[in-house]
Design a protein around this motif. Structure first.
Motif, PDB file in Angstrom:
ATOM      1  N   LYS A 140       0.826  -1.207   0.000  1.00 54.30           N
ATOM      2  CA  LYS A 140       0.000   0.000   0.000  1.00 54.30           C
ATOM      3  C   LYS A 140       0.858   1.254   0.000  1.00 54.30           C
ATOM      4  N   PHE A 141       1.960   1.186   0.737  1.00 53.58           N
ATOM      5  CA  PHE A 141       2.821   2.365   0.826  1.00 53.58           C
ATOM      6  C   PHE A 141       4.011   2.289  -0.128  1.00 53.58           C
ATOM      7  N   LYS A 142       3.837   1.438  -1.159  1.00 58.14           N
ATOM      8  CA  LYS A 142       4.805   1.363  -2.262  1.00 58.14           C
ATOM      9  C   LYS A 142       6.210   0.988  -1.791  1.00 58.14           C
ATOM     10  N   MET A 143       6.268   0.067  -0.842  1.00 59.37           N
ATOM     11  CA  MET A 143       7.531  -0.456  -0.359  1.00 59.37           C
ATOM     12  C   MET A 143       7.685  -1.903  -0.812  1.00 59.37           C
ATOM     13  N   PRO A 144       8.877  -2.336  -1.235  1.00 61.47           N
ATOM     14  CA  PRO A 144       9.086  -3.759  -1.529  1.00 61.47           C
ATOM     15  C   PRO A 144       8.784  -4.588  -0.289  1.00 61.47           C
ATOM     16  N   VAL A 145       8.060  -5.680  -0.461  1.00 56.78           N
ATOM     17  CA  VAL A 145       7.634  -6.455   0.709  1.00 56.78           C
ATOM     18  C   VAL A 145       8.820  -7.025   1.473  1.00 56.78           C
ATOM     19  N   ALA A 146       9.972  -7.187   0.824  1.00 57.66           N
ATOM     20  CA  ALA A 146      11.150  -7.748   1.482  1.00 57.66           C
ATOM     21  C   ALA A 146      12.062  -6.679   2.080  1.00 57.66           C
ATOM     22  N   ALA A 147      11.659  -5.419   2.013  1.00 55.85           N
ATOM     23  CA  ALA A 147      12.548  -4.329   2.413  1.00 55.85           C
ATOM     24  C   ALA A 147      13.024  -4.447   3.857  1.00 55.85           C
ATOM     25  N   PHE A 148      12.155  -4.921   4.747  1.00 60.21           N
ATOM     26  CA  PHE A 148      12.505  -4.977   6.166  1.00 60.21           C
ATOM     27  C   PHE A 148      12.920  -6.376   6.619  1.00 60.21           C
ATOM     28  N   ASP A 149      13.079  -7.291   5.707  1.00 57.92           N
ATOM     29  CA  ASP A 149      13.383  -8.680   6.088  1.00 57.92           C
ATOM     30  C   ASP A 149      14.620  -8.812   6.967  1.00 57.92           C
ATOM     31  N   PRO A 150      15.665  -8.025   6.767  1.00 60.86           N
ATOM     32  CA  PRO A 150      16.853  -8.202   7.618  1.00 60.86           C
ATOM     33  C   PRO A 150      16.732  -7.575   8.999  1.00 60.86           C
ATOM     34  N   LEU A 151      15.610  -6.897   9.290  1.00 56.73           N
ATOM     35  CA  LEU A 151      15.495  -6.095  10.496  1.00 56.73           C
ATOM     36  C   LEU A 151      14.785  -6.832  11.633  1.00 56.73           C
ATOM     37  N   ASP A 152      15.083  -6.407  12.851  1.00 55.59           N
ATOM     38  CA  ASP A 152      14.320  -6.869  13.999  1.00 55.59           C
ATOM     39  C   ASP A 152      12.897  -6.315  13.900  1.00 55.59           C
ATOM     40  N   PRO A 153      11.917  -7.017  14.479  1.00 53.60           N
ATOM     41  CA  PRO A 153      10.528  -6.542  14.373  1.00 53.60           C
ATOM     42  C   PRO A 153      10.309  -5.149  14.928  1.00 53.60           C
ATOM     43  N   TRP A 154      10.987  -4.815  16.023  1.00 54.57           N
ATOM     44  CA  TRP A 154      10.769  -3.488  16.612  1.00 54.57           C
ATOM     45  C   TRP A 154      11.165  -2.370  15.650  1.00 54.57           C
ATOM     46  N   PHE A 155      12.284  -2.561  14.931  1.00 56.22           N
ATOM     47  CA  PHE A 155      12.734  -1.504  14.037  1.00 56.22           C
ATOM     48  C   PHE A 155      11.877  -1.442  12.780  1.00 56.22           C
ATOM     49  N   ALA A 156      11.391  -2.585  12.336  1.00 56.86           N
ATOM     50  CA  ALA A 156      10.458  -2.589  11.214  1.00 56.86           C
ATOM     51  C   ALA A 156       9.189  -1.826  11.588  1.00 56.86           C
ATOM     52  N   SER A 157       8.729  -2.006  12.813  1.00 57.51           N
ATOM     53  CA  SER A 157       7.529  -1.306  13.273  1.00 57.51           C
ATOM     54  C   SER A 157       7.743   0.198  13.303  1.00 57.51           C
ATOM     55  N   VAL A 158       8.879   0.630  13.859  1.00 59.83           N
ATOM     56  CA  VAL A 158       9.188   2.056  13.924  1.00 59.83           C
ATOM     57  C   VAL A 158       9.296   2.648  12.522  1.00 59.83           C
ATOM     58  N   SER A 159       9.995   1.939  11.632  1.00 60.31           N
ATOM     59  CA  SER A 159      10.178   2.438  10.265  1.00 60.31           C
ATOM     60  C   SER A 159       8.857   2.523   9.516  1.00 60.31           C
ATOM     61  N   LEU A 160       8.034   1.476   9.638  1.00 62.87           N
ATOM     62  CA  LEU A 160       6.753   1.453   8.945  1.00 62.87           C
ATOM     63  C   LEU A 160       5.845   2.572   9.431  1.00 62.87           C
ATOM     64  N   SER A 161       5.868   2.847  10.730  1.00 64.46           N
ATOM     65  CA  SER A 161       4.984   3.877  11.278  1.00 64.46           C
ATOM     66  C   SER A 161       5.304   5.264  10.752  1.00 64.46           C
ATOM     67  N   LEU A 162       6.550   5.470  10.321  1.00 57.94           N
ATOM     68  CA  LEU A 162       6.955   6.782   9.835  1.00 57.94           C
ATOM     69  C   LEU A 162       6.441   7.085   8.434  1.00 57.94           C
ATOM     70  N   ILE A 163       6.271   6.077   7.609  1.00 60.97           N
ATOM     71  CA  ILE A 163       5.987   6.277   6.187  1.00 60.97           C
ATOM     72  C   ILE A 163       4.716   7.103   5.949  1.00 60.97           C
ATOM     73  N   PRO A 164       3.559   6.734   6.517  1.00 64.60           N
ATOM     74  CA  PRO A 164       2.356   7.527   6.222  1.00 64.60           C
ATOM     75  C   PRO A 164       2.424   8.936   6.775  1.00 64.60           C
ATOM     76  N   LEU A 165       3.187   9.149   7.829  1.00 63.86           N
ATOM     77  CA  LEU A 165       3.299  10.502   8.374  1.00 63.86           C
ATOM     78  C   LEU A 165       4.067  11.400   7.421  1.00 63.86           C
ATOM     79  N   MET A 166       5.174  10.910   6.911  1.00 64.26           N
ATOM     80  CA  MET A 166       5.956  11.712   5.970  1.00 64.26           C
ATOM     81  C   MET A 166       5.179  11.943   4.681  1.00 64.26           C
TER      82      MET A 166
END
Length: 315
Positions: A140-166
């Motif tokens: 939905k937010f035009k991100m590759p679905v594998a973009a956060f695969d190398p990340l811990d869940p907490w950081f993926a959550s923080v990163s994802l939450s920023l996208i719609p705000l920006m």
């Protein structure tokens, strides 16, 4: 792509993850499950003249102003005036949650903490249903679905939450701390951080993985409401609606371990800092996330339990 999202840590410490999303907030019970949901009051409208809440603690030779912040705003919002500016101008020290290091150092810190070391990709840690929801949100937010695969869940959550705000006009360099820091540097004030970057990110990184995953799932479930929730949060802050603001900013912390780690324990530590600082003369402007200044576990409540008087400044 993962490297790109490591750089977002330069723009926000863990506090961004406490951004409002849902229409209700639950208080954690002792077992970590949810109590009966408490409805949030009707949304506030943005005032023409924002007047965020401000408190003061005083003794014979020490004054500490206590100000709740929002860490990401849209450009052009005016709040640094009246009692807030007067209190800041009277201060000789600015204290904030964390002083951001230079980009190279911050990238190293995030690399050490946010990259998953288990060898299992993020999406493989999710149930099939949660994975499908996560991939749908990324798409939905035009991100590759594998973009956060190398990340811990907490950081993926923080990163994802920023996208719609920006995407909705919020700027990570226009938060309250950014303006306070600019004024403090212009006046050559002493600037102090209550926590280090390693501590702030470590609060998340040290959470059990199942808690991190639940937090990620919460972010995914509420991602479509992130921008409207942020609008409400900023309006409540601008109107000094403390209880409603606290409910919004602390939403998503249904797990007791999350609630204690990100809110209560930090408030207890900060209260100890305030208690010790009151032993030294001077005037301090202490600015922390507004979610820390509301509710039964607020910083003010803990300070009052320690025998201090915390007065609200009406203006």
């Amino acid at each position: 792509m993962a490297r790109r999202w490591l750089s977002t840590a330069l723009l926000f410490p863990l506090y961004l993850s406490l951004t409002a999303c849902p229409a209700i907030v639950q208080e954690p019970d002792s077992a970590g499950s949810n109590a009966v949901p408490t409805p949030v009051t009707a949304p506030a409208t943005m005032p023409d003249d924002p007047d965020p809440a401000l408190w003061v603690i005083k003794d014979e030779d020490t004054t500490i102003y206590l100000f709740g912040t929002v860490h990401i705003l849209k450009p052009g919002m005016t709040w640094f005036d009246e009692a807030v500016k007067e209190s800041f101008d009277a201060s000789d020290e600015l204290v904030i949650e964390m002083i951001k290091p230079d980009p190279a150092e911050m990238t190293k810190i995030v690399t050490d903490l946010a990259i998953d070391k288990s060898g299992v990709s993020l999406r493989d840690k999710l149930t099939p249903e949660d994975r499908a929801d996560f991939e749908a949100a990324m798409t939905k937010f035009k991100m590759p679905v594998a973009a956060f695969d190398p990340l811990d869940p907490w950081f993926a959550s923080v990163s994802l939450s920023l996208i719609p705000l920006m995407q909705n006009g919020y700027a990570t360099d226009k938060g309250v701390e950014d303006e306070l820091l600019a004024h403090a540097k212009a006046r050559a004030l002493t600037i102090t951080g209550l926590e280090t970057p390693e501590q702030q990110l470590g609060f998340f990184d040290n959470l059990p993985e199942e808690v991190q995953i639940r937090f990620l799932n919460f972010t995914v479930d509420n991602i479509e409401d992130a921008a409207s929730g942020m609008e409400q949060m900023v309006a409540e802050w601008a109107n000094a609606n403390i209880d409603a603001l606290g409910a919004l900013m602390n939403a998503g912390m249904e797990d007791k371990i999350l609630y204690d780690t990100l809110l209560v324990n930090r408030n207890i530590t900060w209260a100890e800092w305030v208690d010790k600082r009151m032993e030294k003369p001077g005037t301090v402007f202490l600015a922390v996330g507004a979610g820390h200044l509301a509710g039964e576990s607020s910083l003010q409540a803990i300070l009052e339990q320690k025998g201090m008087t915390v007065d609200r400044i009406e203006y």
